[in-house]
Every structure is written in structure tokens, then in C-alpha cells.
Design a protein around this motif. Sequence first.
Motif, PDB file in Angstrom:
ATOM      1  N   GLY A 238       3.029  62.782  -8.975  1.00 51.42           N
ATOM      2  CA  GLY A 238       3.396  62.844  -7.563  1.00 51.42           C
ATOM      3  C   GLY A 238       3.736  61.487  -6.992  1.00 51.42           C
ATOM      4  N   ILE A 239       4.208  60.597  -7.852  1.00 50.82           N
ATOM      5  CA  ILE A 239       4.534  59.227  -7.460  1.00 50.82           C
ATOM      6  C   ILE A 239       6.037  59.013  -7.585  1.00 50.82           C
ATOM      7  CG2 ILE A 239       4.286  56.793  -8.166  1.00 50.82           C
ATOM      8  CD1 ILE A 239       1.418  57.502  -9.070  1.00 50.82           C
ATOM      9  N   MET A 240       6.607  58.251  -6.672  1.00 52.51           N
ATOM     10  CA  MET A 240       8.001  57.825  -6.784  1.00 52.51           C
ATOM     11  C   MET A 240       8.042  56.333  -7.054  1.00 52.51           C
ATOM     12  SD  MET A 240      10.329  59.880  -4.029  1.00 52.51           S
ATOM     13  CE  MET A 240      11.811  59.221  -4.790  1.00 52.51           C
ATOM     14  N   ALA A 241       8.781  55.956  -8.096  1.00 47.09           N
ATOM     15  CA  ALA A 241       8.953  54.548  -8.450  1.00 47.09           C
ATOM     16  C   ALA A 241      10.312  54.083  -7.951  1.00 47.09           C
ATOM     17  CB  ALA A 241       8.865  54.374  -9.969  1.00 47.09           C
ATOM     18  N   SER A 242      10.345  52.928  -7.298  1.00 50.15           N
ATOM     19  CA  SER A 242      11.599  52.388  -6.771  1.00 50.15           C
ATOM     20  C   SER A 242      11.894  51.022  -7.375  1.00 50.15           C
ATOM     21  CB  SER A 242      11.541  52.258  -5.250  1.00 50.15           C
ATOM     22  OG  SER A 242      12.715  51.623  -4.770  1.00 50.15           O
ATOM     23  N   PHE A 243      13.119  50.869  -7.855  1.00 47.91           N
ATOM     24  CA  PHE A 243      13.575  49.611  -8.430  1.00 47.91           C
ATOM     25  C   PHE A 243      14.547  48.881  -7.498  1.00 47.91           C
ATOM     26  CE2 PHE A 243      11.851  51.891 -11.973  1.00 47.91           C
ATOM     27  CZ  PHE A 243      11.321  50.913 -12.798  1.00 47.91           C
ATOM     28  N   MET A 244      14.483  49.185  -6.207  1.00 43.90           N
ATOM     29  CA  MET A 244      15.244  48.396  -5.241  1.00 43.90           C
ATOM     30  C   MET A 244      14.842  46.931  -5.358  1.00 43.90           C
ATOM     31  SD  MET A 244      15.497  50.405  -1.608  1.00 43.90           S
ATOM     32  CE  MET A 244      16.353  49.019  -0.852  1.00 43.90           C
ATOM     33  N   ALA A 245      15.804  46.050  -5.134  1.00 43.03           N
ATOM     34  CA  ALA A 245      15.495  44.627  -5.202  1.00 43.03           C
ATOM     35  C   ALA A 245      14.572  44.198  -4.069  1.00 43.03           C
ATOM     36  CB  ALA A 245      16.782  43.810  -5.162  1.00 43.03           C
ATOM     37  N   LYS A 246      14.737  44.798  -2.893  1.00 45.31           N
ATOM     38  CA  LYS A 246      13.938  44.391  -1.722  1.00 45.31           C
ATOM     39  C   LYS A 246      13.836  45.585  -0.778  1.00 45.31           C
ATOM     40  CE  LYS A 246      12.394  40.776   0.933  1.00 45.31           C
ATOM     41  NZ  LYS A 246      11.406  39.748   0.544  1.00 45.31           N
ATOM     42  N   TRP A 247      12.732  46.318  -0.843  1.00 45.74           N
ATOM     43  CA  TRP A 247      12.625  47.529  -0.017  1.00 45.74           C
ATOM     44  C   TRP A 247      12.025  47.240   1.352  1.00 45.74           C
ATOM     45  CZ3 TRP A 247       8.560  50.274   2.181  1.00 45.74           C
ATOM     46  CH2 TRP A 247       7.273  49.848   1.862  1.00 45.74           C
ATOM     47  N   ASN A 248      11.344  46.098   1.482  1.00 47.54           N
ATOM     48  CA  ASN A 248      10.666  45.788   2.738  1.00 47.54           C
ATOM     49  C   ASN A 248      10.819  44.302   3.021  1.00 47.54           C
ATOM     50  OD1 ASN A 248       8.402  44.962   4.529  1.00 47.54           O
ATOM     51  ND2 ASN A 248       7.802  47.114   4.374  1.00 47.54           N
ATOM     52  N   ALA A 249      11.281  43.973   4.223  1.00 47.05           N
ATOM     53  CA  ALA A 249      11.554  42.574   4.563  1.00 47.05           C
ATOM     54  C   ALA A 249      10.308  41.711   4.530  1.00 47.05           C
ATOM     55  CB  ALA A 249      12.193  42.495   5.950  1.00 47.05           C
ATOM     56  N   ASP A 250       9.143  42.315   4.708  1.00 53.03           N
ATOM     57  CA  ASP A 250       7.904  41.547   4.788  1.00 53.03           C
ATOM     58  C   ASP A 250       7.169  41.430   3.458  1.00 53.03           C
ATOM     59  OD1 ASP A 250       8.253  41.225   7.570  1.00 53.03           O
ATOM     60  OD2 ASP A 250       7.387  43.206   7.936  1.00 53.03           O
ATOM     61  N   LEU A 251       7.731  42.005   2.397  1.00 50.06           N
ATOM     62  CA  LEU A 251       7.078  41.990   1.087  1.00 50.06           C
ATOM     63  C   LEU A 251       7.974  41.317   0.056  1.00 50.06           C
ATOM     64  CD1 LEU A 251       5.651  45.626   1.075  1.00 50.06           C
ATOM     65  CD2 LEU A 251       4.353  43.506   1.399  1.00 50.06           C
ATOM     66  N   PRO A 252       7.395  40.834  -1.045  1.00 47.72           N
ATOM     67  CA  PRO A 252       8.219  40.215  -2.085  1.00 47.72           C
ATOM     68  C   PRO A 252       9.238  41.194  -2.648  1.00 47.72           C
ATOM     69  CG  PRO A 252       5.885  39.742  -2.436  1.00 47.72           C
ATOM     70  CD  PRO A 252       5.953  40.776  -1.355  1.00 47.72           C
ATOM     71  N   GLY A 253      10.336  40.652  -3.170  1.00 47.79           N
ATOM     72  CA  GLY A 253      11.331  41.474  -3.844  1.00 47.79           C
ATOM     73  C   GLY A 253      10.910  41.785  -5.265  1.00 47.79           C
ATOM     74  N   CYS A 254      11.750  42.532  -5.962  1.00 47.16           N
ATOM     75  CA  CYS A 254      11.450  42.957  -7.329  1.00 47.16           C
ATOM     76  C   CYS A 254      12.463  42.345  -8.291  1.00 47.16           C
ATOM     77  CB  CYS A 254      11.497  44.473  -7.431  1.00 47.16           C
ATOM     78  SG  CYS A 254      10.168  45.293  -6.525  1.00 47.16           S
ATOM     79  N   SER A 255      11.954  41.630  -9.271  1.00 44.79           N
ATOM     80  CA  SER A 255      12.813  40.897 -10.198  1.00 44.79           C
ATOM     81  C   SER A 255      13.147  41.727 -11.430  1.00 44.79           C
ATOM     82  CB  SER A 255      12.123  39.600 -10.631  1.00 44.79           C
ATOM     83  OG  SER A 255      11.002  39.902 -11.454  1.00 44.79           O
ATOM     84  N   GLY A 256      14.150  41.252 -12.148  1.00 40.25           N
ATOM     85  CA  GLY A 256      14.528  41.806 -13.451  1.00 40.25           C
ATOM     86  C   GLY A 256      14.925  40.674 -14.380  1.00 40.25           C
ATOM     87  N   HIS A 257      14.068  39.660 -14.498  1.00 42.68           N
ATOM     88  CA  HIS A 257      14.377  38.447 -15.265  1.00 42.68           C
ATOM     89  C   HIS A 257      14.747  38.776 -16.710  1.00 42.68           C
ATOM     90  CE1 HIS A 257      11.269  36.430 -12.371  1.00 42.68           C
ATOM     91  NE2 HIS A 257      12.440  36.597 -11.791  1.00 42.68           N
ATOM     92  N   ILE A 258      15.661  37.977 -17.262  1.00 43.56           N
ATOM     93  CA  ILE A 258      16.139  38.188 -18.638  1.00 43.56           C
ATOM     94  C   ILE A 258      15.798  36.976 -19.490  1.00 43.56           C
ATOM     95  CG2 ILE A 258      18.142  38.590 -20.096  1.00 43.56           C
ATOM     96  CD1 ILE A 258      19.465  39.964 -17.713  1.00 43.56           C
ATOM     97  N   HIS A 259      15.026  37.203 -20.543  1.00 41.75           N
ATOM     98  CA  HIS A 259      14.666  36.158 -21.504  1.00 41.75           C
ATOM     99  C   HIS A 259      15.607  36.252 -22.694  1.00 41.75           C
ATOM    100  CE1 HIS A 259      10.649  35.185 -19.646  1.00 41.75           C
ATOM    101  NE2 HIS A 259      10.927  36.353 -19.071  1.00 41.75           N
ATOM    102  N   GLN A 260      15.998  35.098 -23.229  1.00 43.04           N
ATOM    103  CA  GLN A 260      17.001  35.108 -24.292  1.00 43.04           C
ATOM    104  C   GLN A 260      16.924  33.866 -25.172  1.00 43.04           C
ATOM    105  OE1 GLN A 260      20.695  34.578 -21.449  1.00 43.04           O
ATOM    106  NE2 GLN A 260      18.788  35.056 -20.426  1.00 43.04           N
ATOM    107  N   SER A 261      17.261  34.074 -26.425  1.00 45.74           N
ATOM    108  CA  SER A 261      17.365  32.970 -27.383  1.00 45.74           C
ATOM    109  C   SER A 261      18.323  33.395 -28.479  1.00 45.74           C
ATOM    110  CB  SER A 261      15.995  32.616 -27.972  1.00 45.74           C
ATOM    111  OG  SER A 261      15.385  33.754 -28.550  1.00 45.74           O
ATOM    112  N   LEU A 262      18.861  32.411 -29.179  1.00 50.54           N
ATOM    113  CA  LEU A 262      19.734  32.664 -30.321  1.00 50.54           C
ATOM    114  C   LEU A 262      19.011  32.216 -31.588  1.00 50.54           C
ATOM    115  CD1 LEU A 262      23.244  31.478 -29.018  1.00 50.54           C
ATOM    116  CD2 LEU A 262      22.249  33.772 -28.947  1.00 50.54           C
TER     117      LEU A 262
END
Length: 452
Positions: A238-262
Motif C-alpha cells: 500500500g505504498i507509492m514510491a516516487s522518483f521525482m527529482a524534487k517533490w517538495n521545495a522544503d525537502l532534499p531532492g533525489c539523486s541518481g548518481h552514476i559511478h564509472q570506471s574503465l
Amino acid sequence: MDTQQITAYLKDKDIKKIKFAFADIDGVLRGKLINSDKFLDGLKDGYGFCDVVFGWDSSDACYDNVAITGWHSGYPDKYCRIDLSTLRNIPWQNDQTFFLADFIQADGSSVPACPRSLLKRIAADCESMGYHPEFAQEFEWFNFNETPQGLQDKEFTKLQTISTGMFGYSILRPSQHSGFYYDLFNLLGEFGVPLEGLHTETGPGVYEAAIEHDHVLASADKAALFKTAVKEIASKYGIMASFMAKWNADLPGCSGHIHQSLWNKDKTENLFHSASDTNKMSDLHKHYLAGQLHCLPHVLPMYAPTVNSYKRLVEGAWAPTTITWGLDNRTTAIRIINDTAKHTRLETRIPGSDTNPYLAMSAALASGLYGIKHKLELTIPPTVGNGYQNKTNGVLANNLEKAAIDMQQSVIAKELFGDDFVQHFTNTRLWEWRQFSKQVTNWELKRYFEII
């Protein structure tokens, strides 16, 4: 598996139906359920799909400004092809057999609007240069005690998160939803999307997950599947998960950082590491980093693809705003981690959780390879301290319209991805901006309704 092996597998397991999906330009998984006979029949030539899937937005509204498809073309079928290497079972759906697909034309060329095909091409270019691209994406997202119908009824106001308060790295908060929490970790692992870690972030009801690293294509597959899987597992509770970058102006945003190496082709040596360098960075690593910094303004919409993305990219919000890099510095656009030879890598911190993983990783890898091919020198010094204050090398565009126009006019973007993709993708982003610009927001009503 080849066709013979997959036929034997279906017969042995008595599998009668198969689910498959592909990612559209927004990273939304589109697909269907088919019977096993149709599945086997389509393995050679593909499965017809109305190409409106490239001609509409995330709300199924048809674009009026793209050339690849539209009312002018009649929305014909294009053929997607299932990638047999992506076979997995969905443990929360009675182990339903599942595959990923993408759009490759009969002559082997990709459909310019297909994100997975774009990444496959860039990955192949990387491998032809002698490198193995190792990537991973991590996501933050908020969890709500809401339902889709409930959100519509309350017009997306007064949303209730599953917990209250700022509880980053809390042991207490996950224990209060332990069934959901442990199902995420365990079921994602069974689904072939194993996590390195899962924890709460700072904010009410927000989690962060780090997906195990892998070859760039497999990593993007896992990232795309992760977002949909989390939503499906959450719905069981009964939970909804949201991947919006910023759903609330007063709260931190949500990142999707990418780690990479060759790495070298047999994955025995991390080519980004140099024991003799002051910062433990090889020349290859420096060229790759220089390429990302140089290309960043030209590919920004691939990291920040929505109107909402730019609400996260503001000063002091744990998201970058400047073209900077630093050693283990979380205020810069690119963070270098160099603690050991095995773990030396580059973290691109611009992407939010709203990214299409295929496009974000395409942008990161293609930009890095650009730096290697052109032997770009790393002329920008590392930022020490507050990266928000270091505007020497420029700042990121602050809205989707500007970022999309910059990319559409960029010679570099067309060199990296081809003119057809650049035109299609940027026009979809400009469409997104126009849809937003037509709206009357609550902020406007509150500010102007009475006083003006």
C-alpha cells in the motif's frame, strides 16, 4: 541462450507466457505479455510495436514536433527485438518470465529514438577502443502512504510519507516497515538487480539504494528495472514510491548518481588508477574526466530530463550547480573516489532519480570517450571546499528549455549521438517545457489571486 536453448528452457519449465518491456525516451518501461508461441515466432524478426511509443510523452500525449513518427507517418509498427541475455524471473509475480527488448532495424542499425540501442552503440565503441566500461547507478526516492486513485482524489496535495522527520541512515525507521524494507533488498536480488546497500536518507520516508556495478549496458538495464520493481514491490504494501527529482521545495531532492570506471578487457586492471600520480589518477582517467567536464553543457538534458530536474539543481541542496570536479567532494559536479586501486572511479553527480538510465549513462560514457579520443587535457583544477562558489568554469543551465536549446544547437552533441537522436530528444524536452509553461500553478494562485 540461443533460440534452441530458450525453446528447450520454455518446454522444460512449462512456460506458457512471457512478459517483455523496453524503455521509452523518458525511461518508462513499455511492454506486454505474450504467449510462448508468439515469443518463439518473433525471436528472429522481432515483435511489431506501434511506434507511437516514440511519439508520445510520459502521459501518452502525442508530440507535435518530432519527425521520427507522428500523425504525418500514420504511426506504423517498428520492430523490437528481445535480448535473450536479459532473461530473469519476477519473484513478486509468481516468477513470471521476463525479458528486456530494444529496437534494432533489420539491417542492424538502431532506431534513433531507442535509448537502449543508443547505449549499446556507445558501449560497442568503448569496447572497440580496448576498454571495459564498468558502471553503477544509485537512487534516492520517497515512499508514501498513498494510492494512485487517492492521489487523484486529493489532487496531489497533503501527501503522507511512510515516516516522519529527518532520519538519514536510521536503523529505527526501516524497522517500522521491515517487511517492505527487507522485501526490497531480497526480491531485487532474486530479480537480478542486486543491491550493495539500502538505507534511509535524510528526509521523511526517503530511502537510498546502491545497485551493484556491472558492464554499462547491464548496469543501465538494472537501473531501469530497479525503478519499476521498487514501485511494484511497494504497491504490495500500500505504498507509492516516487522518483521525482524534487517533490517538495522544503525537502532534499533525489539523486541518481552514476559511478564509472574503465578496465582492461579481462577486468583485471582498473585503467583509471595510477599509483605514481599525486591524485592516483591515470592519464586515461584525466582525459575521461576532461571530456565529461567539456561536454557537460552539451548533454545536460540527458542528465536532467524533466522540468522538475532543475528544482533539485540549486545551491546548497546536495546537487551540483557548477562545472567542477573534486577529490571526494560532494559539492562538485564530478567527484573522484581514489581510496584504492580497485575502487578508483568517477562519480557524475548531476543526474537525479528521474533520469532515464540508458540516456544518462550514454551521456557519461560518450563524454568520457570524447575526452580520450581528443586527448583533452585536464586544465580545470580540482575544487577544494564549496563547489557552489566556484563559478570559474561556468554554471549549469537552470531550466529545461535552455538546456535543451543548448543541446539542440551543439555540434558536440551531434558528434556524440547523431543528428537524428539529438533532434528527436531535444524536441521532446522542448515539448515538455511547453506543457509546463501553459499551466497555472498553486504558487501563482496564492501569490496573485487576491492582491494583484
